[in-house]
Design an enzyme around this catalytic site. Structure first.
Site, PDB file in Angstrom:
ATOM      1  N   ASP A   1      59.102  34.255  37.312  1.00 25.48           N
ATOM      2  CA  ASP A   1      58.737  35.191  37.759  1.00 25.48           C
ATOM      3  C   ASP A   1      59.427  36.584  38.143  1.00 25.48           C
ATOM      4  OD1 ASP A   1      56.036  36.794  38.776  1.00 25.48           O
ATOM      5  OD2 ASP A   1      56.540  35.787  40.604  1.00 25.48           O
TER       6      ASP A   1
ATOM      7  N   HIS B   1      54.094  33.506  38.515  1.00 21.21           N
ATOM      8  CA  HIS B   1      53.891  34.025  39.781  1.00 21.21           C
ATOM      9  C   HIS B   1      52.742  33.559  39.972  1.00 21.21           C
ATOM     10  CE1 HIS B   1      53.068  37.609  41.656  1.00 21.21           C
ATOM     11  NE2 HIS B   1      51.897  37.860  41.872  1.00 21.21           N
TER      12      HIS B   1
ATOM     13  N   SER C   1      51.412  35.914  45.553  1.00 19.24           N
ATOM     14  CA  SER C   1      50.765  37.436  45.437  1.00 19.24           C
ATOM     15  C   SER C   1      50.767  38.405  46.068  1.00 19.24           C
ATOM     16  CB  SER C   1      49.848  37.924  44.606  1.00 19.24           C
ATOM     17  OG  SER C   1      49.880  38.764  44.157  1.00 19.24           O
TER      18      SER C   1
END
Length: 437
Positions: free
Chosen positions: A362, A415, A175
């Site tokens: 995602d 994600h 991320s």
């Protein structure tokens, strides 16, 4: 530099720095019996006055700690505690998902820990996240500032643990750490040429669904939504024609584009952007999250980490922090790296290996966006697009480039690695050992 000279410099560094010793943790509240792995926790002071105190968890490899890779794990946010990685993504423990009853939440062993084949330092950063704290009021920090602080942390950590200086070293995260990890690799690489620093045996880095250049990447959310049948062909074609690929920094005078983007949001705002197939439940306030929500364990980890017996077991400095927050978004922070692509380019030139993977469900950071910036590096393909398999089933797709960069999708992933930890672990173990996916 000779090994003898390096050793002498290391001795000088040890004698010139006051470095706190870590603490061995053999039992944790919520886990029955002694821990089935070696865990050390501790603090490393950062800066001349060491006002910043970075908290870490260090777990040795199950296989061969003396020779297995050493990795540092950085969660995103910025401000997300590394316990998210340890408990939800790639560590040897997980929280048992049952309704909180006031007692210490239960911990169970996992089957997918990356510590099967690697030594892992889980680091709470920036200061204010997890158990990391400052002796003085927290000052505003930034991407570039954190890179230097983490580099200093690693140098001091290796002074405390010189037996790991020769282990292959990798920087790993997901991320938002997509902004930090490539810059940190570059910083370590530069630091290795300075005579008075302990050399770090840097080999490469791993990133999952990384933010790399958000202004560029967010424009891929609409093509992704169309590919996933979340918006109609007609709306997508109109968006392409009117907005011309710029969907999120729209000229206010382009009323038609703004209206079309509004229609896109009507179709997608109630979808879980971190995983399109998982129910979109409100996890913004973990104290009031429903037990039916996929993210209910986020409440459990906060209950666990805020328990005094847990803090004592982890050797957390008393009074150093108040409430422990899993994802602390109130930290004063400036995002001053606009794009990490130049760092990827420099790291490729310097010959470092890299694994970039994307969960293909995602929306926040679509896999097409990651493919696009990788393509912009302009390296030739040496192993073209193909499925990678687990037990005869397709687990995702992969492609390898001449700059030692491997891209992989995780089929059905989101994600972060928490959505498919078993598959992510197998992918990591193959890559870190030099095997093809």
């Amino acid at each position: 530099m000779s090994l003898i000279l390096k050793f002498m410099l290391l001795i000088l560094l040890v004698s010139s720095h006051h470095v706190r010793s870590g603490s061995i943790v053999k039992f944790l509240p919520g886990f029955k019996g002694p821990l089935p792995f070696e865990l050390e926790t501790g603090y490393i002071g950062i800066g001349e006055e060491e006002n910043v105190q970075f908290f870490y968890y260090f777990i040795k490899s199950d296989k061969n700690p003396q020779e297995d890779p050493l990795i540092i794990w950085l969660n995103g946010g910025p401000g997300c505690s590394c316990l998210s990685g340890l408990f939800f993504e790639n560590g040897p423990l997980a929280l048992k998902n049952k309704v909180y009853n006031g007692s210490v939440p239960s911990l169970v062993s996992t089957t997918y820990s990356w510590t099967k084949t690697a030594n892992i330092i889980f680091l709470d950063q920036p200061v204010g996240s997890g158990f990391s704290y400052s002796k003085t009021p927290i000052e505003r920090t930034s991407d570039t500032s954190e890179v230097k602080k983490i580099h200093e942390f690693l140098q001091k950590w290796l002074i405390k643990h010189p037996q790991f200086l020769s282990n292959p070293f990798y920087v790993v995260g997901d991320s938002y750490s997509g902004m930090i990890v490539p810059a940190l690799v570059h910083e370590i690489s530069k630091g290795n040429y300075i005579c008075c620093n302990p050399p770090i045996n840097l080999q490469g880095y791993v990133l999952g669904n990384p933010i790399t250049h958000i202004e560029f990447e967010q424009n891929f959310r609409i093509p992704y939504a169309h590919g996933m049948s979340l918006i109609s062909d007609e709306l997508y074609e109109s968006l392409k024609r009117i907005c011309k690929g710029n969907y999120f920094s729209v000229d206010p005078s382009n009323k038609k584009c703004l209206k079309l983007v509004e229609e896109y949001h009507k179709c997608t705002d109630n979808i879980n952007s971190h995983h399109t197939l998982i129910a979109n439940c409100d996890d913004s306030n973990t104290q009031h999250i429903s037990p039916d929500c996929y993210y209910y364990p986020y409440h459990l980890v906060e209950c666990w980490a805020n328990n005094e017996s847990v803090r004592e077991a982890l050797h957390v400095d008393k009074g150093s922090i108040g409430e422990w927050i899993r994802d602390h978004r109130g930290i004063p922070y400036k995002s001053d790296i606009r794009s990490s692509i130049p760092y990827h380019m420099n790291n490729s030139i310097n010959g470092y290996r890299s694994l970039i993977f994307s969960g293909d469900h995602d929306i926040t950071m679509p896999f097409q966006a990651t493919q696009a910036w990788i393509k912009s590096l302009n390296y030739s393909i040496i192993d073209d697009w193909r499925p990678w398999m687990i037990k005869g089933q397709i687990a995702g797709y992969t492609r390898t480039y001449s700059n030692k960069m491997t891209f992989a999708t995780v089929k059905g992933g989101g994600h972060t690695a928490e959505y498919l930890p078993e598959e992510s672990s197998i992918m990591f173990q193959r890559w870190i050992s030099g095997q093809p996916l």
